[in-house]
Design a protein around this motif. Structure first.
Motif, PDB file in Angstrom:
ATOM      1  N   ARG B  34      -1.318   0.101 -10.395  1.00 54.61           N
ATOM      2  CA  ARG B  34      -0.591   0.108  -9.013  1.00 54.61           C
ATOM      3  C   ARG B  34      -0.626   1.292  -8.395  1.00 54.61           C
ATOM      4  O   ARG B  34      -0.257   2.302  -8.663  1.00 54.61           O
ATOM      5  CB  ARG B  34       0.600  -0.505  -9.226  1.00 54.61           C
ATOM      6  N   ARG B  36       0.431   2.967  -4.764  1.00 55.59           N
ATOM      7  CA  ARG B  36       1.723   2.708  -3.887  1.00 55.59           C
ATOM      8  C   ARG B  36       1.451   2.904  -2.683  1.00 55.59           C
ATOM      9  O   ARG B  36       0.459   3.999  -2.252  1.00 55.59           O
ATOM     10  CB  ARG B  36       2.821   3.741  -4.421  1.00 55.59           C
ATOM     11  N   ILE B  37       1.961   2.131  -1.526  1.00 56.62           N
ATOM     12  CA  ILE B  37       1.664   2.275  -0.186  1.00 56.62           C
ATOM     13  C   ILE B  37       2.991   2.940   0.424  1.00 56.62           C
ATOM     14  O   ILE B  37       2.943   3.705   1.311  1.00 56.62           O
ATOM     15  CB  ILE B  37       1.498   0.939   0.603  1.00 56.62           C
ATOM     16  N   VAL B  40       8.264   0.468  -1.625  1.00 56.11           N
ATOM     17  CA  VAL B  40       8.295  -0.806  -1.965  1.00 56.11           C
ATOM     18  C   VAL B  40       7.015  -1.590  -2.040  1.00 56.11           C
ATOM     19  O   VAL B  40       6.740  -2.489  -2.976  1.00 56.11           O
ATOM     20  CB  VAL B  40       9.182  -1.711  -1.241  1.00 56.11           C
ATOM     21  N   ARG B  41       5.743  -1.118  -1.416  1.00 55.31           N
ATOM     22  CA  ARG B  41       4.706  -2.025  -1.432  1.00 55.31           C
ATOM     23  C   ARG B  41       3.720  -1.080  -2.168  1.00 55.31           C
ATOM     24  O   ARG B  41       3.682  -0.042  -2.312  1.00 55.31           O
ATOM     25  CB  ARG B  41       4.215  -1.933  -0.072  1.00 55.31           C
ATOM     26  N   TYR B  42       2.572  -2.203  -2.740  1.00 54.44           N
ATOM     27  CA  TYR B  42       1.565  -1.518  -3.487  1.00 54.44           C
ATOM     28  C   TYR B  42       0.354  -2.216  -3.455  1.00 54.44           C
ATOM     29  O   TYR B  42       0.425  -3.431  -2.996  1.00 54.44           O
ATOM     30  CB  TYR B  42       1.880  -1.196  -5.066  1.00 54.44           C
ATOM     31  N   LEU B  43      -0.984  -1.670  -3.877  1.00 55.06           N
ATOM     32  CA  LEU B  43      -2.008  -2.205  -4.069  1.00 55.06           C
ATOM     33  C   LEU B  43      -2.203  -2.694  -5.381  1.00 55.06           C
ATOM     34  O   LEU B  43      -1.946  -1.838  -6.186  1.00 55.06           O
ATOM     35  CB  LEU B  43      -3.139  -1.363  -3.538  1.00 55.06           C
ATOM     36  N   SER B  44      -2.800  -3.878  -5.830  1.00 56.73           N
ATOM     37  CA  SER B  44      -2.816  -4.018  -7.398  1.00 56.73           C
ATOM     38  C   SER B  44      -4.094  -5.280  -7.547  1.00 56.73           C
ATOM     39  O   SER B  44      -4.947  -5.341  -6.647  1.00 56.73           O
ATOM     40  CB  SER B  44      -1.764  -4.152  -8.059  1.00 56.73           C
ATOM     41  N   ASN B  45      -4.273  -5.447  -8.842  1.00 60.86           N
ATOM     42  CA  ASN B  45      -5.434  -6.588  -9.010  1.00 60.86           C
ATOM     43  C   ASN B  45      -4.827  -7.311 -10.224  1.00 60.86           C
ATOM     44  O   ASN B  45      -3.684  -7.244 -10.553  1.00 60.86           O
ATOM     45  CB  ASN B  45      -6.678  -5.769  -9.484  1.00 60.86           C
ATOM     46  N   GLU B  87       1.429   3.745 -14.206  1.00 56.80           N
ATOM     47  CA  GLU B  87       1.349   2.964 -13.065  1.00 56.80           C
ATOM     48  C   GLU B  87      -0.026   3.159 -12.462  1.00 56.80           C
ATOM     49  O   GLU B  87      -0.520   2.121 -12.086  1.00 56.80           O
ATOM     50  CB  GLU B  87       2.630   3.058 -12.119  1.00 56.80           C
ATOM     51  N   TYR B 115      -9.488   2.253  -5.214  1.00 57.77           N
ATOM     52  CA  TYR B 115      -9.059   2.661  -3.902  1.00 57.77           C
ATOM     53  C   TYR B 115      -7.473   2.634  -4.014  1.00 57.77           C
ATOM     54  O   TYR B 115      -6.938   1.937  -4.630  1.00 57.77           O
ATOM     55  CB  TYR B 115      -9.335   2.020  -2.751  1.00 57.77           C
ATOM     56  N   LYS B 124      10.475   3.204   3.467  1.00 54.88           N
ATOM     57  CA  LYS B 124      10.154   1.767   3.766  1.00 54.88           C
ATOM     58  C   LYS B 124       9.552   1.846   5.145  1.00 54.88           C
ATOM     59  O   LYS B 124      10.198   2.201   6.020  1.00 54.88           O
ATOM     60  CB  LYS B 124      11.055   0.983   3.450  1.00 54.88           C
ATOM     61  N   LEU B 134      -4.743   0.081   6.860  1.00 57.52           N
ATOM     62  CA  LEU B 134      -4.464   0.922   5.688  1.00 57.52           C
ATOM     63  C   LEU B 134      -5.631   1.822   5.224  1.00 57.52           C
ATOM     64  O   LEU B 134      -6.627   1.222   4.992  1.00 57.52           O
ATOM     65  CB  LEU B 134      -3.970  -0.181   4.615  1.00 57.52           C
TER      66      LEU B 134
END
Lengths: 236, 236
Positions: B34, B36-37, B40-45, B87, B115, B124, B134
């Motif tokens: 994961r 983090r953006i 609370v937000r993140y990029l994952s798969n 993480e 990425y 936040k 982004l």
């Protein structure tokens, strides 16, 4: 131990009197949404879904016909509650709208993605050297949509704020035409995301403003619903 | 039923002869990362971690000292296997490098993010009207780093491809200085992500090319390790 006693009290309470939400249909949204970038990648957030699941269980125990619209979480589906599994914000909106006309109460506990990728790649993106850019667009605002289409439903939202909690929460209550908003201070040391406890303030259109001390989410959910629908002044 | 018999066979096999990986240290990476953006937000798969966990369990059953470096997944930590929870891609790289010098085998089953957001917001993000962007930067290439620093370790990678599977897999084997690569055809109707079965082709630097029919991931993991380290020609 205190939680057990409280739960026992609630169970017995709901047996010996008419359940507070008997005959009511309560729709609860819970968890994060996932917004796909391509077939393998997505955007999401850390919502565990615990607060939403706790609200659904509490509503069900108070006698409501309960529908849980859930994003992807690692939680057990509560027994006796109709659960609709969704992935994206768009799917969650569709699922909630399908229940909205017959709902008496909607509790929006889900942490719906605000943004999604502007285009979804159909194949897995190949890596490239160097930086990249992900273009984003806003998702539909579920709570605002429900507020606009309100026809007698009691609409309850959540707000996770890091500062000026009361101001932002009351602003959101007005802007989205809510009846109640439950505000988390996400800077609180007790934490919010993924944790079992939560400290919140309940703001109501009717002027209600009650702060609930940190407590286990299941017990808190029951307290919130009893405070909102039971008219109890005792918020211990 | 066949799986049960196969597992029984493997268990008995490892009791009646010297375990294939006795005295070896095997490091397995598993799951997604994961990135983090904001808080609370993140990029994952969508990686479920099942294949990596199956590889770690198989290595352990074959007698290896096994270390599992795992991204966030909803799986039970296997008994008797040292597990390091991470993480992000950067944390996974650090955790693997910390084990690499003393490792005999590294199996990179994790679906590491390519990425990550260029900057991580400390608060936040507030919603804004309209579109957003982004900005992304490449994460460190863990497998390539391991390939460059290789000092006798056997390095095993995975490749998820949608077309020209053999060509891409052999290219990655060379480019990243791997000893073996296990290629999934992610367009296969049996599915890959989150499913319990998997159809793969094993390519080796030594010319090995063996396709394994769709089978349950735990059984497949054992077959792959026996094929790689046992020199078995029978891949049924």
């Amino acid at each position: 131990r205190i939680t057990e006693l409280a739960e026992q009290h609630f169970r017995e309470g709901s047996r010996s009197e008419t359940p507070l939400l008997a005959g009511k249909k309560v729709v609860v949204t819970a968890g994060p949404t996932r917004e796909r970038i391509d077939p393998v990648r997505y955007l999401s957030n850390f919502s565990s879904g615990k607060m939403g699941y706790a609200m659904a269980e509490a509503a069900s125990r108070l006698g409501a016909e309960t529908v849980l619209v859930s994003g992807p979480v690692g939680l057990q589906v509560p027994k006796g509650i109709r659960t609709v599994q969704v992935e994206s914000a768009a799917e969650m909106l569709d699922a909630v709208l399908a229940e909205y006309g017959t709902a008496d109460v909607v509790i929006k506990a889900a942490a719906v993605a605000d943004y999604r990728p502007k285009t979804v790649q159909s194949g897995k993106m190949k890596k490239q050297e160097g930086d990249s850019v992900l273009e984003l667009e806003r998702t539909a605002d579920i709570l605002k949509t429900l507020g606009e289409q309100k026809d007698g439903q009691c609409l309850i939202g959540f707000a996770a704020e890091t500062d000026r909690v009361a101001e932002y929460a009351r602003g959101k209550l007005e802007r989205k035409n809510l009846d109640y908003i439950i505000a988390n201070d996400v800077t609180a040391p007790t934490g919010v995301f993924g944790s079992d406890t939560n400290v919140v303030t309940l703001f109501g259109r009717d002027g209600t403003e009650v702060t609930f001390p940190a407590t286990e989410k299941k017990a808190l959910a029951m307290k919130l619903l009893r405070r909102i629908f039971g008219g109890e002044q005792d918020d211990r």
